[in-house]
Design a protein around this motif. Structure first.
Motif, short mmCIF file in Angstrom:
data_model
loop_
_atom_site.label_atom_id
_atom_site.label_comp_id
_atom_site.label_asym_id
_atom_site.label_seq_id
_atom_site.Cartn_x
_atom_site.Cartn_y
_atom_site.Cartn_z
N TYR A 184 0.85 -1.19 0.00
CA TYR A 184 0.00 0.00 0.00
C TYR A 184 0.88 1.23 0.00
O TYR A 184 1.77 1.34 0.85
CB TYR A 184 -0.88 0.06 1.25
N HIS A 210 -8.13 -11.26 2.95
CA HIS A 210 -8.84 -10.58 1.86
C HIS A 210 -8.40 -11.11 0.50
O HIS A 210 -9.22 -11.30 -0.39
CB HIS A 210 -8.59 -9.06 1.94
N ASP A 230 -13.45 -8.04 -11.84
CA ASP A 230 -14.33 -7.87 -10.69
C ASP A 230 -15.51 -8.83 -10.75
O ASP A 230 -15.90 -9.43 -9.75
CB ASP A 230 -14.89 -6.43 -10.65
N ARG A 231 -16.05 -8.95 -11.94
CA ARG A 231 -17.23 -9.79 -12.12
C ARG A 231 -16.93 -11.25 -11.76
O ARG A 231 -17.65 -11.89 -11.00
CB ARG A 231 -17.69 -9.65 -13.58
N ARG A 242 -16.26 -15.58 -5.15
CA ARG A 242 -16.64 -15.36 -3.74
C ARG A 242 -17.99 -15.99 -3.44
O ARG A 242 -18.19 -16.61 -2.41
CB ARG A 242 -16.74 -13.86 -3.45
N ALA A 288 -16.32 -11.75 -8.02
CA ALA A 288 -17.57 -11.79 -7.27
C ALA A 288 -18.21 -13.17 -7.38
O ALA A 288 -18.73 -13.72 -6.41
CB ALA A 288 -18.54 -10.72 -7.77
N GLN A 289 -18.12 -13.76 -8.57
CA GLN A 289 -18.68 -15.10 -8.75
C GLN A 289 -17.93 -16.13 -7.92
O GLN A 289 -18.54 -17.00 -7.30
CB GLN A 289 -18.61 -15.49 -10.23
N LEU A 348 -11.35 -10.82 -2.36
CA LEU A 348 -11.91 -9.49 -2.21
C LEU A 348 -10.97 -8.46 -2.82
O LEU A 348 -11.33 -7.31 -3.02
CB LEU A 348 -12.10 -9.16 -0.72
N ASP A 349 -9.75 -8.88 -3.06
CA ASP A 349 -8.71 -7.94 -3.47
C ASP A 349 -7.75 -8.67 -4.40
O ASP A 349 -7.75 -9.91 -4.44
CB ASP A 349 -7.96 -7.49 -2.21
N THR A 380 -5.02 -8.83 5.61
CA THR A 380 -4.68 -8.63 4.20
C THR A 380 -4.63 -9.97 3.48
O THR A 380 -5.18 -10.12 2.38
CB THR A 380 -3.33 -7.91 4.10
#
Ligand SMILES: Nc1ncnc2c1ncn2[C@@H]1O[C@H](COP(=O)(O)OP(=O)(O)OP(=O)(O)O)[C@@H](O)[C@H]1O
Ligand SMILES: [Mg+2]
Lengths: 260, 409
Positions: free
Chosen positions: A13, A51, A76-77, A83, A80-81, A56-57, A48
């Motif tokens: 970060y 995640h 991203d799509r 997850r 999400a699937q 998520l990341d 971290t």
């Protein structure tokens, strides 16, 4: 073959002119059905790592293979699937939606998975954590332990391969914490891969395997048996690991600036 | 299924902060109320006034003295038309027939000890036929009655009812009070009930021969209006009749070219056009109010949705962790914004309907009509406002980073 395979996973970060190396090249392999706990001091990178494991990341660099699929660079799509189908999250602060009943909270992953039979599946999940009779209660009408059980029901309702729990007993007293741990043991026995973050060593040693982190690195990774359990519980630092950091592991710097 | 569940969820979340929801939707409530009330009032006015016109038949032409309102005072000649003008108009080629008329609203009429107020019309024998008025009893005024200034009267059904009740009225004597004092008239007929014509209640009308009204009741040589009929309701025939009437009157009144007429000629179509202009202006006013309210309402909705997104940042993170797509989050907040507006719209419909009814009760000018169409239009506008104002907050929510959203305190 392992369910989870991490190769030199990094998460940096930017902080002003410097870089925080929240994860600094983690190599890790977790087999399907394992019960692993991750411990370490505050800021060592446990959350971290969770995640990233939970999709998520995305890592700054490195590779993450999950269930034979390279997920570290998915859209991203697709993340999400993944997850929705493969991962169940349990949080320290439960993170239930206050406005809706227990059963509606449990139904959330089914809802986003566009599944049918939502009511029945949610009820079954609630019954599995022993909260069938509380289905219509709002989170505010439940005790802390009950809330966490609702959260676990929500995590398992989609029958994911992996449960990721970040300090699930952190906000609970010892007795209630034990009830929650019993549920994780049960899930583990049923074949679910359970990954648990905790800073309480007596909780950590209930897993089959304990991973210790410091400054974004894994400094210790061992199976729990009678001898290691007492070593871990005694809180003695294990010199063996620090002497032998492993082939790929760079020395752990503390939030050392990296050129950028 | 997804859509329905989100609607239900959004609907529930309205009642988490009921006061906040109401305040945030105030603009939408006003906007929709304005639309619904405006449409109800305009609808009511139109059906009342245009309905009245239509019942007269559209080949009608009205000839009136040219009176204008100038800086608050009525200017012009009130007495420029007389019976001979009416005859002259009746003789025009393009005119089928013409009738002079004088009207006095609210005259006192008496039968023995009973009295009431009636709208007195001085007319000729063609009046009943021109206005499609049927007789219930007796006969209408004859040409001989008009010629001889007979003291005879035909009663509207309500006046007959009020003065005579169930008893027969024919051949009874009633007293009508005009400017020249009280005169006795013999009842020769009763109209069948008709209802409203234009702004007046036809059933409260009583008709006497125009000559009698001019001589004995009001002592005047002029008439209020001359009602003419063109040969047909086509625009060509009406325009021709108007032109011929105007020329005839100019000649009779010795009005030179370039001089101001002391009369005006309007066809029924002209009057409808004028009325449409008035309602057109009202429409613009109402819809501007509605538009501004809805715009302000949209800002209110956007504001409450931005608050909701901030408040529920962590929840959004949780939903994303559970597998919600960015598009799901976007849809959810858009739907919520439209549900909020729809809810405000529903309240607005009720308020608007109440407003229209209140105006109807207070002014007693016309019946308001809240139509299904106006409700659907208003709710569609409200929902659209919601969707538009929801776009930015929903987009913001959908762009949240799951990890940061989960960390949000
Ligand atoms: N978004 C971020 N921006 C900057 N630094 C971050 C961010 N997230 C985490 N960090 C830093 O990364 C390091 C690891 O954080 P992480 O939350 O993983 O620790 P942790 O082991 O979970 O600690 P705890 O036990 O307190 O939860 C910390 O130094 C933290 O300050
Ligand atoms: Mg943490």
């Amino acid at each position: 073959m392992s369910l989870i395979q991490l190769d030199k996973l990094m998460k940096h970060y930017p902080m002003g002119d410097t870089m925080v190396r929240a994860l600094d090249g983690v190599d890790l392999s977790i087999k399907s059905g394992e019960f692993v706990s991750i411990t370490g001091h505050s800021g060592s990178g446990k959350s971290t790592l969770m995640h990233l494991l939970g999709c998520l990341d995305r890592p700054t660099s490195g590779r993450y293979m999950l269930d034979g699929q390279l997920v570290s660079h998915l859209s991203d799509r697709s993340l999400a699937q993944v997850r929705n189908r493969k991962i169940g999250f349990v949080f320290q602060t439960f993170n239930l939606i206050q406005r809706t009943s227990a059963i509606d909270n449990v139904a959330v992953p089914l809802f986003y998975g566009r599944q049918s039979n939502v009511g029945e599946k949610s009820r079954k999940a609630l019954e599995r954590v022993g909260l069938g009779p509380r289905a219509t209660h709002k989170p505010s009408e439940l005790s802390g332990g009950e809330r966490q059980r609702v959260a676990i029901a929500r995590a398992i309702v989609n029958e994911p391969k992996i449960i990721l729990a970040d300090e699930p007993t952190g906000n609970l007293d010892t007795r209630t914490g034990k009830q929650i741990m019993d549920i994780f043991h049960e899930l583990h026995r049923a074949g679910v891969t359970v990954i648990l973050v905790t800073h309480e060593m007596d909780v950590a040693v209930q897993a089959e395997r304990v991973i210790r982190m410091r400054d974004g690195n894994i400094i210790d990774d061992r199976r729990v048996d009678d001898s290691t359990r007492s070593e871990l519980l005694s809180g003695v630092m294990l010199p063996a690991v620090e002497q032998d950091p492993g082939p790929d592991r760079s020395p752990p710097p503390i939030a050392k600036p990296v050129g950028m | 299924m997804f859509f329905l569940r989100v609607c239900l969820m959004s609907f529930r979340s309205l009642f988490v902060h009921p006061l906040r929801t109401i305040l945030a939707t105030l603009g939408v409530i006003f906007g929709v109320a304005a639309v619904v009330a405006a449409m109800a009032i305009l609808e009511g006015m139109s059906s009342r006034i245009l309905g009245g016109f239509e019942s007269l038949g559209s080949n009608k032409i009205f000839v009136m003295p040219n009176i204008e309102r100038r800086s608050g005072r009525m200017v012009g000649s009130f007495d420029s038309l007389d019976l001979d003008d009416a005859d002259a108009i009746g003789r025009c080629n393009a005119v089928a027939r013409a009738m002079p008329q004088i009207s006095n609203p609210g005259a006192l009429v008496k039968f023995r000890s009973k009295s009431t107020n009636a709208d007195v019309s001085g007319v000729t024998e063609v009046h009943a036929d021109m206005n499609n008025q049927e007789m219930q009893d007796g006969e209408f005024i004859s040409a001989a009655n008009v010629q001889g200034s007979a003291s005879v009267v035909v009663l509207g059904s309500k006046i007959k009812e009020e003065l005579f009740g169930g008893r027969p009225a024919i051949d009874e004597k009633i007293k009508i009070t005009g400017i020249r004092g009280s005169r006795t008239f013999t009842v020769i007929g009763v109209f069948a009930p008709k209802g409203n014509v234009g702004r007046s209640d036809a059933d409260r009308q009583i008709c006497v021969p125009i000559t009698t009204a001019m001589d004995k009741l009001y002592g005047t040589d002029s008439v209020h209006v001359i009602l003419a009929e063109a040969r047909s309701p086509t625009d060509a025939d009406i325009d021709q009749a108007k032109e011929e009437i105007a020329q005839t009157l100019r000649r009779r009144h010795k009005i030179r070219a370039g001089q101001q007429d002391d009369f005006q000629v309007q066809s029924q179509k002209d009057m409808v056009t004028q009325f449409s202009q008035v309602t057109g202006i009202l429409k613009v006013v109402f819809y501007s109010i509605a538009g501004i309210s809805l715009f302000v309402g949209g800002i209110g909705i956007m504001n409450i949705m931005l608050v909701a997104v901030t408040e529920r940042t962590r929840e959004i993170g949780v939903r994303m962790a559970m597998g919600a797509q960015r598009s799901d989050v976007l849809k959810q907040f858009l739907i919520e914004a439209s549900v909020v507006s729809f809810f405000g719209g529903t309240i607005g419909v009720i308020v608007g309907w109440g407003l229209a009814n209140a105006i109807e009760t207070v002014t007693r000018l016309f019946e308001t009509t809240t139509t299904m169409t106006s409700v659907v239009i208003a709710l569609t506008m409200a929902t659209t406002t919601g969707v538009i104002s929801g776009i930015y907050p929903a987009w913001k929510a959908s762009r949240l980073d799951p990890v940061e959203a989960l960390r949000y305190e």
